[in-house]
Design a protein around this motif. Structure first.
Motif, PDB file in Angstrom:
ATOM      1  N   PRO A  36       9.873   2.622 -18.309  1.00  0.00           N
ATOM      2  CA  PRO A  36       8.677   2.751 -17.439  1.00  0.00           C
ATOM      3  C   PRO A  36       7.395   2.335 -18.154  1.00  0.00           C
ATOM      4  CG  PRO A  36       9.947   4.801 -17.509  1.00  0.00           C
ATOM      5  CD  PRO A  36      10.511   3.911 -18.569  1.00  0.00           C
ATOM      6  N   ASP A  37       6.404   1.917 -17.372  1.00  0.00           N
ATOM      7  CA  ASP A  37       5.073   1.685 -17.940  1.00  0.00           C
ATOM      8  C   ASP A  37       4.499   3.051 -18.300  1.00  0.00           C
ATOM      9  OD1 ASP A  37       5.258  -0.996 -17.413  1.00  0.00           O
ATOM     10  OD2 ASP A  37       4.301  -0.826 -15.446  1.00  0.00           O
ATOM     11  N   LEU A  38       3.742   3.074 -19.391  1.00  0.00           N
ATOM     12  CA  LEU A  38       3.157   4.349 -19.813  1.00  0.00           C
ATOM     13  C   LEU A  38       1.655   4.156 -20.016  1.00  0.00           C
ATOM     14  CD1 LEU A  38       3.629   7.317 -20.796  1.00  0.00           C
ATOM     15  CD2 LEU A  38       3.990   6.378 -23.086  1.00  0.00           C
ATOM     16  N   ILE A  39       0.883   5.105 -19.499  1.00  0.00           N
ATOM     17  CA  ILE A  39      -0.560   5.141 -19.743  1.00  0.00           C
ATOM     18  C   ILE A  39      -0.856   6.486 -20.402  1.00  0.00           C
ATOM     19  CG2 ILE A  39      -2.843   5.244 -18.664  1.00  0.00           C
ATOM     20  CD1 ILE A  39      -1.831   3.490 -16.405  1.00  0.00           C
ATOM     21  N   ILE A  40      -1.564   6.468 -21.520  1.00  0.00           N
ATOM     22  CA  ILE A  40      -1.906   7.718 -22.201  1.00  0.00           C
ATOM     23  C   ILE A  40      -3.423   7.876 -22.222  1.00  0.00           C
ATOM     24  CG2 ILE A  40      -1.854   8.984 -24.387  1.00  0.00           C
ATOM     25  CD1 ILE A  40       0.840   7.838 -24.988  1.00  0.00           C
ATOM     26  N   SER A  41      -3.861   9.109 -21.950  1.00  0.00           N
ATOM     27  CA  SER A  41      -5.294   9.353 -21.902  1.00  0.00           C
ATOM     28  C   SER A  41      -5.681  10.370 -22.981  1.00  0.00           C
ATOM     29  CB  SER A  41      -5.644   9.859 -20.497  1.00  0.00           C
ATOM     30  OG  SER A  41      -6.992   9.764 -20.279  1.00  0.00           O
ATOM     31  N   PRO A  42      -6.082   9.874 -24.162  1.00  0.00           N
ATOM     32  CA  PRO A  42      -6.459  10.791 -25.243  1.00  0.00           C
ATOM     33  C   PRO A  42      -7.907  11.241 -25.078  1.00  0.00           C
ATOM     34  CG  PRO A  42      -6.597   8.537 -26.017  1.00  0.00           C
ATOM     35  CD  PRO A  42      -6.229   8.468 -24.556  1.00  0.00           C
ATOM     36  N   VAL A  43      -8.263  12.308 -25.771  1.00  0.00           N
ATOM     37  CA  VAL A  43      -9.647  12.776 -25.658  1.00  0.00           C
ATOM     38  C   VAL A  43     -10.581  11.873 -26.472  1.00  0.00           C
ATOM     39  CG1 VAL A  43      -9.617  14.466 -27.557  1.00  0.00           C
ATOM     40  CG2 VAL A  43     -11.019  14.897 -25.550  1.00  0.00           C
ATOM     41  N   MET A  44     -10.053  11.317 -27.586  1.00  0.00           N
ATOM     42  CA  MET A  44     -10.882  10.464 -28.448  1.00  0.00           C
ATOM     43  C   MET A  44     -10.530   8.998 -28.177  1.00  0.00           C
ATOM     44  SD  MET A  44     -11.215  10.772 -32.555  1.00  0.00           S
ATOM     45  CE  MET A  44      -9.801   9.794 -33.041  1.00  0.00           C
ATOM     46  N   LEU A  45     -11.457   8.282 -27.576  1.00  0.00           N
ATOM     47  CA  LEU A  45     -11.154   6.896 -27.217  1.00  0.00           C
ATOM     48  C   LEU A  45     -11.076   6.021 -28.461  1.00  0.00           C
ATOM     49  CD1 LEU A  45     -13.389   6.506 -24.047  1.00  0.00           C
ATOM     50  CD2 LEU A  45     -10.933   6.901 -24.176  1.00  0.00           C
ATOM     51  N   GLN A  46     -10.164   5.100 -28.455  1.00  0.00           N
ATOM     52  CA  GLN A  46      -9.998   4.177 -29.578  1.00  0.00           C
ATOM     53  C   GLN A  46      -9.577   2.817 -29.029  1.00  0.00           C
ATOM     54  OE1 GLN A  46      -6.525   5.937 -31.835  1.00  0.00           O
ATOM     55  NE2 GLN A  46      -6.845   7.396 -30.187  1.00  0.00           N
ATOM     56  N   PRO A  47      -9.626   1.763 -29.860  1.00  0.00           N
ATOM     57  CA  PRO A  47      -9.269   0.446 -29.314  1.00  0.00           C
ATOM     58  C   PRO A  47      -7.874   0.464 -28.683  1.00  0.00           C
ATOM     59  CG  PRO A  47     -10.281   0.213 -31.465  1.00  0.00           C
ATOM     60  CD  PRO A  47     -10.082   1.691 -31.261  1.00  0.00           C
ATOM     61  N   ASN A  48      -7.776  -0.144 -27.525  1.00  0.00           N
ATOM     62  CA  ASN A  48      -6.514  -0.139 -26.763  1.00  0.00           C
ATOM     63  C   ASN A  48      -5.597  -1.230 -27.316  1.00  0.00           C
ATOM     64  OD1 ASN A  48      -4.694   0.361 -24.567  1.00  0.00           O
ATOM     65  ND2 ASN A  48      -5.549  -1.406 -23.522  1.00  0.00           N
ATOM     66  N   LYS A  49      -5.006  -0.923 -28.483  1.00  0.00           N
ATOM     67  CA  LYS A  49      -4.187  -1.959 -29.119  1.00  0.00           C
ATOM     68  C   LYS A  49      -2.789  -1.442 -29.366  1.00  0.00           C
ATOM     69  CE  LYS A  49      -7.784  -4.582 -31.398  1.00  0.00           C
ATOM     70  NZ  LYS A  49      -8.630  -4.636 -32.576  1.00  0.00           N
ATOM     71  N   PHE A  50      -2.243  -0.713 -28.440  1.00  0.00           N
ATOM     72  CA  PHE A  50      -0.936  -0.098 -28.641  1.00  0.00           C
ATOM     73  C   PHE A  50       0.143  -0.993 -28.060  1.00  0.00           C
ATOM     74  CE2 PHE A  50      -4.242   3.085 -28.391  1.00  0.00           C
ATOM     75  CZ  PHE A  50      -4.050   3.773 -29.577  1.00  0.00           C
ATOM     76  N   LYS A  51       1.315  -0.901 -28.647  1.00  0.00           N
ATOM     77  CA  LYS A  51       2.410  -1.786 -28.235  1.00  0.00           C
ATOM     78  C   LYS A  51       3.152  -1.206 -27.027  1.00  0.00           C
ATOM     79  CE  LYS A  51       5.777  -1.313 -31.505  1.00  0.00           C
ATOM     80  NZ  LYS A  51       6.879  -0.497 -31.007  1.00  0.00           N
ATOM     81  N   ASN A  52       3.273   0.131 -26.964  1.00  0.00           N
ATOM     82  CA  ASN A  52       4.125   0.753 -25.950  1.00  0.00           C
ATOM     83  C   ASN A  52       3.388   1.395 -24.782  1.00  0.00           C
ATOM     84  OD1 ASN A  52       6.419   0.046 -27.243  1.00  0.00           O
ATOM     85  ND2 ASN A  52       6.752   2.011 -28.246  1.00  0.00           N
ATOM     86  N   PHE A  53       2.083   1.434 -24.839  1.00  0.00           N
ATOM     87  CA  PHE A  53       1.348   2.054 -23.729  1.00  0.00           C
ATOM     88  C   PHE A  53      -0.068   1.498 -23.619  1.00  0.00           C
ATOM     89  CE2 PHE A  53       0.597   4.661 -27.467  1.00  0.00           C
ATOM     90  CZ  PHE A  53      -0.759   4.951 -27.414  1.00  0.00           C
ATOM     91  N   GLN A  54      -0.647   1.704 -22.451  1.00  0.00           N
ATOM     92  CA  GLN A  54      -2.055   1.393 -22.211  1.00  0.00           C
ATOM     93  C   GLN A  54      -2.837   2.691 -22.331  1.00  0.00           C
ATOM     94  OE1 GLN A  54      -3.738  -1.561 -21.185  1.00  0.00           O
ATOM     95  NE2 GLN A  54      -1.841  -2.558 -21.836  1.00  0.00           N
ATOM     96  N   GLU A  55      -4.088   2.570 -22.722  1.00  0.00           N
ATOM     97  CA  GLU A  55      -4.919   3.762 -22.850  1.00  0.00           C
ATOM     98  C   GLU A  55      -5.776   3.925 -21.585  1.00  0.00           C
ATOM     99  OE1 GLU A  55      -7.187   3.293 -26.394  1.00  0.00           O
ATOM    100  OE2 GLU A  55      -8.158   5.245 -26.196  1.00  0.00           O
ATOM    101  N   ALA A  56      -6.029   5.175 -21.205  1.00  0.00           N
ATOM    102  CA  ALA A  56      -6.967   5.441 -20.108  1.00  0.00           C
ATOM    103  C   ALA A  56      -8.032   6.396 -20.606  1.00  0.00           C
ATOM    104  CB  ALA A  56      -6.243   6.065 -18.916  1.00  0.00           C
ATOM    105  N   ALA A  57      -9.247   6.245 -20.086  1.00  0.00           N
ATOM    106  CA  ALA A  57     -10.292   7.229 -20.391  1.00  0.00           C
ATOM    107  C   ALA A  57     -10.118   8.413 -19.441  1.00  0.00           C
ATOM    108  CB  ALA A  57     -11.667   6.592 -20.204  1.00  0.00           C
ATOM    109  N   GLN A  58     -10.418   9.598 -19.927  1.00  0.00           N
ATOM    110  CA  GLN A  58     -10.274  10.792 -19.068  1.00  0.00           C
ATOM    111  C   GLN A  58     -11.397  10.871 -18.033  1.00  0.00           C
ATOM    112  OE1 GLN A  58      -9.820  14.368 -21.410  1.00  0.00           O
ATOM    113  NE2 GLN A  58      -8.058  13.564 -22.518  1.00  0.00           N
ATOM    114  N   ASN A  59     -12.375   9.973 -18.170  1.00  0.00           N
ATOM    115  CA  ASN A  59     -13.577  10.074 -17.350  1.00  0.00           C
ATOM    116  C   ASN A  59     -14.330   8.752 -17.454  1.00  0.00           C
ATOM    117  OD1 ASN A  59     -15.754  11.267 -15.944  1.00  0.00           O
ATOM    118  ND2 ASN A  59     -16.644  12.094 -17.831  1.00  0.00           N
TER     119      ASN A  59
END
Ligand SMILES: O=C(CO)COP(=O)(O)O
Length: 225
Positions: A30-53
């Motif tokens: 499955p596609d995975l999106i992770i939303s961490p509290v501390m934003l960082q460059p979206n350079k991950f191999k297995n998931f996309q990053e989302a902002a919580q807000n």
């Protein structure tokens, strides 16, 4: 299918980093999106990053701007998360303006629904969030989350209720031209609810900060595969 995992604000940053590092070591479908509290460059191999807000269109203080998200390469942001509405009294005018800001800057909003009586009033809640904004030609993710289930830590809705709600959402979205949407189910999602999402023909699930290791998350990813 899609799994969105929101770490929210109480999970220690080190635990969030270690979970993301763990996810990077595995393969899954499955596609995975992770939303961490501390934003960082979206350079991950297995998931996309989302902002919580995301912030509103006017000048304000302390909330992520669309420009910050572009700078970090982040394409997704939550809009109107139910816990912001409950704990921070974020109201519909603010949520509508955040949605306007996201759409204007080509950030895909993860629009959160489910607060109005939990199960009823889908059209009313949608109208209050979206208002006159035109979703045509935009990409959006809409989550319907049973907030009662999140707060009480157990599932408090039936399969039939979920089916009715997502059918209503599909009907509402059919009024827009060329809107690219994905629908996800949230609210204390366990493997059974991941299976339910598949059975309902929606796009996936939204889960919170209950998953600390990949093995735990895998119990949700497997039924989505
Ligand atoms: O609010 C949520 C995700 O943003 C869902 O949290 P839970 O999975 O703990 O119910």
């Amino acid at each position: 299918m899609l799994c969105i995992m929101n770490f929210k604000t109480l999970m220690p940053v080190k635990e969030q980093q270690s979970m993301m590092a763990d996810v990077e070591k595995h393969t899954f479908k499955p596609d995975l999106i992770i939303s961490p509290v501390m934003l960082q460059p979206n350079k991950f191999k297995n998931f996309q990053e989302a902002a919580q807000n995301i912030t509103i269109t006017k000048r304000t203080v302390g909330e992520p701007s669309a420009d910050e998200l572009h700078y970090l390469g982040i394409k997704y942001a939550f809009v109107g998360h139910l816990e912001r509405r409950i704990q921070l009294h974020e109201d519909y005018d603010v949520i509508n303006n955040k949605l306007e800001n996201a759409l204007k800057h080509k950030i895909t909003p993860i629009i959160c629904m489910g607060s109005e009586n939990d199960e009823d009033g889908i059209q009313e809640e949608f109208d209050k969030i979206v208002g006159d904004l035109d979703l045509s030609n935009h990409e959006v993710i809409i989550s319907w989350e049973s907030i009662k289930s999140t707060l009480e830590g157990k599932r408090l809705y039936s399969d039939e209720t979920a089916a009715r709600i997502f059918n209503e959402l599909k009907e509402i979205l059919s009024k827009y031209e060329n809107v690219k949407y994905r629908l996800v189910l949230g609210g204390h999602v366990e493997p059974r609810e991941a299976e339910l999402a598949k059975k309902l023909g929606i796009d996936g699930v939204l889960v919170g900060d209950r998953f600390k290791h990949f093995d735990q998350l895998k119990t949700i990813l497997d039924p989505l595969s």
